[in-house]
Structure formats: C-alpha cells, structure tokens
Design a protein around this motif. Structure first.
Motif, PDB file in Angstrom:
ATOM      1  N   ASP A 136      15.114  -8.227  -3.091  1.00 42.19           N
ATOM      2  CA  ASP A 136      14.313  -8.164  -4.366  1.00 42.19           C
ATOM      3  C   ASP A 136      13.369  -7.540  -4.461  1.00 42.19           C
ATOM      4  OD1 ASP A 136      16.298 -10.226  -5.498  1.00 42.19           O
ATOM      5  OD2 ASP A 136      14.515 -11.788  -5.217  1.00 42.19           O
ATOM      6  N   GLN A 137      12.663  -7.099  -3.552  1.00 45.46           N
ATOM      7  CA  GLN A 137      11.465  -6.255  -3.549  1.00 45.46           C
ATOM      8  C   GLN A 137      12.131  -4.896  -3.394  1.00 45.46           C
ATOM      9  OE1 GLN A 137       9.158  -8.678  -0.260  1.00 45.46           O
ATOM     10  NE2 GLN A 137       7.620  -7.160  -1.039  1.00 45.46           N
ATOM     11  N   VAL A 138      13.107  -4.810  -2.504  1.00 45.88           N
ATOM     12  CA  VAL A 138      13.763  -3.324  -2.259  1.00 45.88           C
ATOM     13  C   VAL A 138      14.467  -2.902  -3.721  1.00 45.88           C
ATOM     14  CG1 VAL A 138      15.570  -2.007  -1.321  1.00 45.88           C
ATOM     15  CG2 VAL A 138      14.209  -3.754   0.034  1.00 45.88           C
ATOM     16  N   LEU A 139      15.115  -3.948  -4.429  1.00 46.77           N
ATOM     17  CA  LEU A 139      15.525  -3.471  -5.765  1.00 46.77           C
ATOM     18  C   LEU A 139      14.537  -3.127  -6.713  1.00 46.77           C
ATOM     19  CD1 LEU A 139      18.508  -6.044  -6.413  1.00 46.77           C
ATOM     20  CD2 LEU A 139      18.599  -3.598  -5.879  1.00 46.77           C
ATOM     21  N   GLU A 140      13.352  -3.718  -6.551  1.00 50.13           N
ATOM     22  CA  GLU A 140      12.413  -3.518  -7.625  1.00 50.13           C
ATOM     23  C   GLU A 140      11.924  -1.998  -7.440  1.00 50.13           C
ATOM     24  OE1 GLU A 140       8.041  -5.209  -8.724  1.00 50.13           O
ATOM     25  OE2 GLU A 140       9.354  -6.196  -7.164  1.00 50.13           O
TER      26      GLU A 140
ATOM     27  N   ASP B  42      14.317   0.449  -8.700  1.00 49.39           N
ATOM     28  CA  ASP B  42      14.103   0.415 -10.212  1.00 49.39           C
ATOM     29  C   ASP B  42      12.935   1.302 -10.488  1.00 49.39           C
ATOM     30  OD1 ASP B  42      16.435  -0.943 -10.503  1.00 49.39           O
ATOM     31  OD2 ASP B  42      15.333  -2.616 -10.626  1.00 49.39           O
ATOM     32  N   ASN B  43      11.940   1.235  -9.814  1.00 48.80           N
ATOM     33  CA  ASN B  43      10.517   1.847 -10.264  1.00 48.80           C
ATOM     34  C   ASN B  43      10.496   3.294  -9.926  1.00 48.80           C
ATOM     35  OD1 ASN B  43       9.350  -0.524 -11.096  1.00 48.80           O
ATOM     36  ND2 ASN B  43       8.522  -0.980  -8.964  1.00 48.80           N
ATOM     37  N   VAL B  44      11.134   3.694  -8.904  1.00 53.03           N
ATOM     38  CA  VAL B  44      11.278   5.246  -8.518  1.00 53.03           C
ATOM     39  C   VAL B  44      12.066   5.796  -9.339  1.00 53.03           C
ATOM     40  CG1 VAL B  44      10.341   4.907  -6.018  1.00 53.03           C
ATOM     41  CG2 VAL B  44      12.801   4.993  -6.648  1.00 53.03           C
ATOM     42  N   LYS B  45      13.237   5.116  -9.876  1.00 52.31           N
ATOM     43  CA  LYS B  45      13.997   5.683 -10.672  1.00 52.31           C
ATOM     44  C   LYS B  45      13.685   5.989 -12.054  1.00 52.31           C
ATOM     45  CE  LYS B  45      18.441   4.725  -8.718  1.00 52.31           C
ATOM     46  NZ  LYS B  45      19.958   4.757  -8.640  1.00 52.31           N
ATOM     47  N   ILE B  46      12.598   5.309 -12.643  1.00 56.54           N
ATOM     48  CA  ILE B  46      11.770   5.515 -13.699  1.00 56.54           C
ATOM     49  C   ILE B  46      11.428   6.871 -13.866  1.00 56.54           C
ATOM     50  CG2 ILE B  46       9.658   4.976 -15.125  1.00 56.54           C
ATOM     51  CD1 ILE B  46      10.036   2.088 -14.139  1.00 56.54           C
TER      52      ILE B  46
ATOM     53  N   GLU C 143       0.888  -1.150   0.032  1.00 56.45           N
ATOM     54  CA  GLU C 143       0.082  -0.011  -0.053  1.00 56.45           C
ATOM     55  C   GLU C 143       0.848   1.270  -0.018  1.00 56.45           C
ATOM     56  OE1 GLU C 143      -3.211   2.469   2.853  1.00 56.45           O
ATOM     57  OE2 GLU C 143      -2.832   0.066   3.183  1.00 56.45           O
ATOM     58  N   THR C 144       1.832   1.374   0.640  1.00 59.98           N
ATOM     59  CA  THR C 144       2.876   2.256   0.863  1.00 59.98           C
ATOM     60  C   THR C 144       3.621   2.733  -0.463  1.00 59.98           C
ATOM     61  OG1 THR C 144       2.838   2.094   3.505  1.00 59.98           O
ATOM     62  CG2 THR C 144       4.576   3.537   2.334  1.00 59.98           C
ATOM     63  N   SER C 145       4.227   1.352  -0.843  1.00 63.44           N
ATOM     64  CA  SER C 145       4.955   1.428  -2.164  1.00 63.44           C
ATOM     65  C   SER C 145       4.222   1.970  -3.176  1.00 63.44           C
ATOM     66  CB  SER C 145       5.750   0.478  -2.310  1.00 63.44           C
ATOM     67  OG  SER C 145       4.759  -0.646  -2.365  1.00 63.44           O
ATOM     68  N   GLY C 146       3.061   1.450  -3.397  1.00 61.37           N
ATOM     69  CA  GLY C 146       2.091   1.928  -4.395  1.00 61.37           C
ATOM     70  C   GLY C 146       1.594   3.348  -4.185  1.00 61.37           C
ATOM     71  N   PHE C 147       1.505   3.853  -3.179  1.00 60.66           N
ATOM     72  CA  PHE C 147       1.126   5.309  -3.032  1.00 60.66           C
ATOM     73  C   PHE C 147       2.325   6.448  -3.289  1.00 60.66           C
ATOM     74  CE2 PHE C 147       1.598   8.973  -0.255  1.00 60.66           C
ATOM     75  CZ  PHE C 147       0.407   9.597  -0.483  1.00 60.66           C
ATOM     76  N   ILE C 148       3.637   5.666  -2.885  1.00 57.41           N
ATOM     77  CA  ILE C 148       4.648   6.543  -3.489  1.00 57.41           C
ATOM     78  C   ILE C 148       4.775   6.552  -5.024  1.00 57.41           C
ATOM     79  CG2 ILE C 148       7.139   6.762  -3.391  1.00 57.41           C
ATOM     80  CD1 ILE C 148       7.234   5.323  -0.658  1.00 57.41           C
ATOM     81  N   LEU C 149       4.757   5.188  -5.692  1.00 53.41           N
ATOM     82  CA  LEU C 149       4.843   5.299  -7.176  1.00 53.41           C
ATOM     83  C   LEU C 149       3.632   6.327  -7.817  1.00 53.41           C
ATOM     84  CD1 LEU C 149       5.651   1.772  -7.553  1.00 53.41           C
ATOM     85  CD2 LEU C 149       7.011   3.674  -7.855  1.00 53.41           C
ATOM     86  N   LYS C 150       2.545   6.119  -7.273  1.00 54.76           N
ATOM     87  CA  LYS C 150       1.312   6.944  -7.790  1.00 54.76           C
ATOM     88  C   LYS C 150       1.418   8.629  -7.693  1.00 54.76           C
ATOM     89  CE  LYS C 150      -3.602   7.725  -6.959  1.00 54.76           C
ATOM     90  NZ  LYS C 150      -4.884   7.397  -6.065  1.00 54.76           N
ATOM     91  N   ARG C 151       2.387   9.082  -6.361  1.00 54.52           N
ATOM     92  CA  ARG C 151       2.269  10.396  -6.267  1.00 54.52           C
ATOM     93  C   ARG C 151       3.406  10.783  -7.073  1.00 54.52           C
ATOM     94  NH1 ARG C 151       0.518  13.858  -5.547  1.00 54.52           N
ATOM     95  NH2 ARG C 151       1.409  15.252  -4.096  1.00 54.52           N
TER      96      ARG C 151
END
Length: 681
Positions: A573-577, A580-584, A541-549
């Motif tokens: 692996d979850q941390v690396l993912e 990678d996602n926020v660096k996009i 929920e938190t990581s999804g909120f970050i990517l959405k914002r």
C-alpha cells in the motif's frame, strides 16, 4: 596448472620451424599448405617434366635412328643398282638397254622407285637426255648430288629419297675419257617407304617411354611413401603432441615421439630444452633460485594438510633505500640461502615476492612443535648478520604468519602476517577470529572512505544513454551512482552500498543522487531514470524529499523512478501511494530487472508501471539463447497488451541489438551505445 601463454609461446616458436597441419584462426591468414601436398606437387611436376623429356628424346631418337638406318640402307641399295648398271655397261649395252634394266628394277617392289640421272660430263660424250637435263636444272637434290654430296630426304617420317653420286674411278676413264677420277658421272635416285623400319623403331621407342613412365612412377611413389613415413608422419605426430601439450596446459609434459629419425630427435631435444627453460622461468625466482608463488599455489591446490609459514623481512625497503637495489638483491640471495640452511626441507621454500618467503611443512609436527619451530626460525634470523661489503653488515628481523589445514592457506597466512605486523608480534597463527577482525577492518575502512566522500561531495551520478530501438536515437539517460576516490577513479556502488545501509548512510546517498540529477536535467531535453529501492519509498524522509523536489523543480515529466529490488514487496500500500503521488507531478515508474523471477504478472499490473526494464542476464546472450528469446518475447507481448514500454539493458553488441529490435523491445541500453559519462553534451 600453468599460464597457457608460456606454452603457447613455445608452441608458436616450434611451429615456425615445422609445417602446420591445419589453419585454426578466426582472423584471415595466408593459406598454408602441408608437406604431403608439397611432396605430391614436386613428384607430379617432376613426373610431367620427365615424361615430356622422355617423349621428346624418344622422338629425337626415332628420327635420328630412321635417318641413320635409312641412309645406310639406301646407300647399299644405290650401290647394288650401280653395280648392276655397271655390269651391263661393261657388256656394251646401250642406253636403251640400261633404261630397260632400270624399268625392271622398278618392278621388283611397287613401292620402290629407282632412277638414274647423267651428269654433263657424260652427256658431252654420249648425248643429252631431256629427263636428265630437267633433273639437273630443277631438282636441288640432284644438283647437290652432282656436286658430290649424298642427299637423304625423309618425307613425313615414312618415305625416303636417296640421291647417290656416282664418282669416276680409274677403270671408268676407259669410256669416259673426258672425266677425271672423282668426277661425278651421274646420280642414282632411290625412293621407297620405311614403314617397317619406322614401325620397329616406334615399338622400341614406345617401349622405352613406357619403361621410363613405369620406372619413374615406381621411383616417385617410393620417394613419396618414404617422405610420408619418415618426414611427413613424424612431423605430423610431433605437431599433434605439441597441440596436446598446449591443450592440457601442463608445463610438465614433454614431447616424446619415437621415430628413430635423427633430425626429428634433434628438434624434439631443442623443443624439450626450451620447455625446460620456460618451466624454470615459470616456476622459479630468477634472483634466489627458489620456487615461486605460482609453484606454491599449485602445490596448495593438492589440498594436503600442511603448515604454511609466510616470512616477511621487516623494513626491507629501508635497506634498499639505504644501501641501494644491488645490495638489497645480494641480501635477498643470502637470506634465501640462510633459510635453506635452517629449515628441515630446503625444497619446500618459496619466494612469494620482493621481501616475502614461504615455507611448507607437512603435518609431521604437532601444533605446539611447529610454534617452537617458528620461534626458532625468527630467533636464528635475528641472530644472523648479513655482510654487504667488507665494512658493512646488516641484521634482519622478520614477521611470520602461519596457517594450517588444506584450504585458503595463503589467504589465512597472509591475514595472520598482517595482524602480526600490526600487533608487533614475531609470529601469529591464523584462527577464525582473525577473519572477523579482517572483515571488521575492511568495513571500518570503507565506512571512513564513504563518510569522507559524502563530506567532500564525491558522490556523483553518471549518465548512460538509452536509445529508441527503431531509430537508434538517444532519448533518455539512466543516472548511476558512483563514488570518486582520491585518484579520480569512479567506484561502483557494489563496493559500498550494502555497507551504507548498515551504517544508515544509504538514504543520504539516494537524496544526493536525486538532487544532483534533478539539477542536471532541468535544462536538458531528455528523460532520466533514477534508481530507488522499496526501502527508499517506505522511508518517510526520503519519499518526502522526492515529492518536495518534484514540486519545486517542475521537471516531473522528465523523471522516471526505476524501482529496484521490487519483487516480493511487503509494504504494498505504501508503494502504491508513492507511485500515485509522484504521478501527480508527471513522473513515471519503471520496474528494474524484470524477468523469470516474476511468476505472477498480475502483481506487476497493480503497480501501474509505465516501463519494464528486462533483466540484463537474459539480454546479454539473447542473440544465441533461444530460451531468453522466448521469455523476452512473452514479456514484450504482455507489456504491449498493458500499454507498458519495454527497455533492454546489457546491449553490448550489434548482434544483441538486432535481436532486441527484432523482438519489438521499445528502448535499448548498454555499452554498445555508450558508457556512463559525467557530462552530457
């Protein structure tokens, strides 16, 4: 032990009365001296003055003695010359015969010269001599002598000229018929050196000066050593004793200097009396005369097995409000006196603060016996009436908290007291379950406060500046979570973050800070770091909120996610993912508190981080800690080789900043550059 401010105050007072032996202050002060230096200066100056005076007086005596002795000697010589010439004149010798006699007198001593000059009275009868005439007109000394004065001239303190006026007597008038008795008939001039006389006098005067020097030196040295022995040394010993008392921070110590000097003993007595007064103020309650909480704390530090009873007067504030502070103070004094009557050892009573007292009982009683004793105390106080005035009485009730053992007695008795008040019991004895209840109560209170702060939008970010080390210009900020209490004060997350995790409020706090920080920096030209934990990252929920914002705001290039508690990541692996996602979206990654705990730098390389924040525990003393400098240098070198930027936190002084800059750290953060603020200008 006691608060060093009190003894330091006493030390300061006495040091104003006596000489300080040295200067120990970091701030500039007026240079001070010592009694030793003062005594030496006085003696040296007095000796110089004495010697100068002795020399001047010696020279004066020498000149005066030479003048007097030379005058007497020259007068005798002149009279001898006159008698010789007079005898010749009685025999009818003429002028040539007299000149012959004078010439022969001048051969007696080659250094002595004798001459005779006749006055005008004589020349009128016997004719003028050119030499006499020249002397009478050109020689001032001859002129004075003809007027009847004896003239003594001393040249350079080693040659005299004496002009003796020859006055007419009765028998002189037989030949000098034109003269009267007392008229000056001529002048006898006697000149000779006085080297022998001067030498003798010089030896005598020099002996006098040497004697004065030796005598003065002896006297002054005796005075100096007496001063040193009976003034300087006692004062120095006195100061050293006071310093030892200050360093020991023991209020019970007293000055004890045995020197048999009345004045020092007087100072010692005054100082000890002052210490007695300060100790009494330090350890005793001014109102009741009982020993205070400070004394109780020291006694309990002795770790003896005792019972501790805290007695609190119920509703005492209402008595103060009803009857006034003066009546309240009177009741407290009466209450203290009554407690002294009913406890077996009055000296073990203490006043902790306003309406709270304590009693210490050594383990002479069993557990059950002490419970009976506590009950008796409570009952007797309840039965007692305290008189306020002739027409007013008041009855008191108390609540008692009891602890026993040798550790945490005050804390435990206070817990028991609070629980006794809450449960409306006369007394309670502390047990372990009370500590748990206290912790639960504290957690429950914080949980309520935290939930209310969330509901009332009192969870906010503050922003601390981060500067580029080489230019000292602010280029970034770090967002720091705070809770605002009802007084408007900012509360750091150390007080509530762990509790938030236990109560499943933590991720809500993270989202609040991220949302408010994104909104704040949308239109600001700065990069901002936001702290997130691995727990935030693996929470969908938190990581999804970050990517959405990140997607909605479009400010990813301004955002740095600072991963805290990153060592020993299990969900790698979850941390690396997530990284990678926020660096996009252009966001960057920083590792917080990087330092000695990271034994494998390869682990850091896998995280693909952009920044390393060096552990503040190394930075705060880096200006003086060589090991911290070596570790930091290693981290900086490694980071540069990996194209990773470095940040130093806890930069609190210029010295620390200069060392950080010297080691090549890219960015600096700390109170030296600014505290966290709510508004960025």
């Amino acid at each position: 032990m006691f608060d060093p401010l009190y003894i330091a105050f006493a030390y300061k007072v006495i040091r104003q009365c006596i000489a300080e032996e040295g200067l120990t202050a970091d701030t500039p002060m007026t240079q001070k001296t010592t009694y030793t230096k003062i005594a030496a200066k006085i003696i040296f100056f007095t000796m110089i003055v004495t010697l100068v005076f002795a020399f001047i007086y010696g020279e004066y005596m020498k000149r005066d003695s030479i003048s007097n002795l030379a005058h007497v000697d020259a007068k005798k010589t002149s009279k001898l010359v006159f008698e010789t010439l007079y005898s010749a004149m009685q025999r009818g010798w003429n002028k040539d015969d007299l000149n012959e006699i004078i010439s022969r007198l001048n051969t007696v001593d080659p250094n002595m010269k004798v001459d005779v000059y006749r006055s005008e009275i004589v020349t009128r009868l016997f004719g003028e001599i050119e030499k006499d005439k020249d002397a009478r007109t050109t020689n001032l000394s001859v002129q004075k002598a003809i007027r009847g004065e004896e003239v003594l001239n001393i040249s350079n303190s080693d040659f005299i000229e004496y002009y003796y006026p020859v006055s007419a007597k009765e028998n002189c008038l037989k030949c000098h018929v034109n003269a009267n008795v007392g008229d000056v008939l001529g002048v006898i001039d006697v000149s000779y050196p006085i080297e022998d006389l001067k030498g003798s006098l010089s030896e005598m005067i020099n002996f006098f000066i040497v004697f004065i020097v030796i005598f003065s030196l002896t006297v002054y040295l005796a005075i100096f050593f007496e001063l040193k022995q009976y003034l300087i040394k006692p004062i120095k010993d006195f100061v050293n004793v006071i310093k030892n008392i200050t360093l020991s921070q023991d209020m019970k110590k007293r000055v004890d200097v045995n020197d048999n000097i009345e004045e020092i003993d007087s100072i010692k007595a005054v100082f000890n009396s002052m210490l007695d007064s300060i100790e009494h103020q330090f350890y005793y309650d001014a109102l009741t005369g009982l020993e205070n909480r400070r004394r109780l704390t020291e006694r309990l530090e002795e770790r003896e097995n005792v019972f501790l009873m805290i007695v609190n007067i119920d509703g005492f504030q209402e008595i103060n409000d009803l009857y006034g502070d003066q009546a309240g103070d009177f009741i407290l004094k009466e209450f203290a006196a009554f407690l002294q009557e009913i406890v077996p050892h009055p000296n073990s009573l203490y006043r902790l603060h306003s309406d709270e007292f304590a009693h210490v009982c050594h383990m002479g009683l069993s557990f059950n016996e002490f419970k009976v004793f506590a009950s008796m105390v409570s009952e007797k106080i309840t039965q007692k009436s305290f008189t306020i005035s002739d027409t007013s009485e008041v009855s008191l009730s108390v609540t008692i908290g009891i602890s026993y053992g040798s550790e945490l007695l005050l804390t435990n008795a206070d817990i028991a007291l609070k629980l006794a008040k809450k449960s409306k019991k006369n007394f309670l004895i502390y047990d372990e379950s009370m500590a748990m209840a206290k912790e639960y109560e504290k957690n429950f209170d914080w949980t309520k406060r935290l939930k209310k702060a969330i509901d009332e939008d009192r969870i906010v970010p503050l922003f601390q500046p981060i500067v580029e080390t080489q230019t000292e210009q602010i280029v970034k900020y770090e967002a720091l979570m705070r809770m605002i209490d009802h007084n408007g004060l900012f509360i750091a997350p150390i007080h509530f973050l762990e509790l938030a995790k236990k109560n499943k409020l933590y991720h809500q706090l993270t989202k609040i800070i991220i949302d408010k920080t994104f909104k704040r920096f949308e239109n600001l030209p700065y990069i901002v770091s936001i702290n997130i934990s691995v727990e935030d990252i693996i929470n969908k929920e938190t990581s999804g909120f970050i990517l959405k914002r990140l997607k909605e705001s479009g400010i990813g290039p301004k955002i740095v996610f600072e991963i805290i508690e990153s060592e020993g990541i299990e969900n790698f692996d979850q941390v690396l993912e997530f990284i990678d996602n926020v660096k996009i979206y252009g966001a960057k990654i920083s590792i917080d508190d990087f330092g000695t705990g990271y034994s494998n730098f390869e682990y850091l390389m896998k995280l693909k981080v952009d920044y390393i924040k060096i552990d503040g525990s190394m930075i705060k003393n880096i200006d003086s800690d060589v090991n911290a400098q070596m570790i930091t240098k290693t981290i900086v070198t490694f980071a540069k080789s990996m194209n990773i930027q470095t940040v130093a936190e806890f930069v609190h002084s210029r010295n620390v900043f200069e060392k950080v800059r010297e080691l090549g750290v890219n960015y600096s953060q700390g109170y030296y550059f600014g505290e966290p603020v709510a508004v960025i200008e």
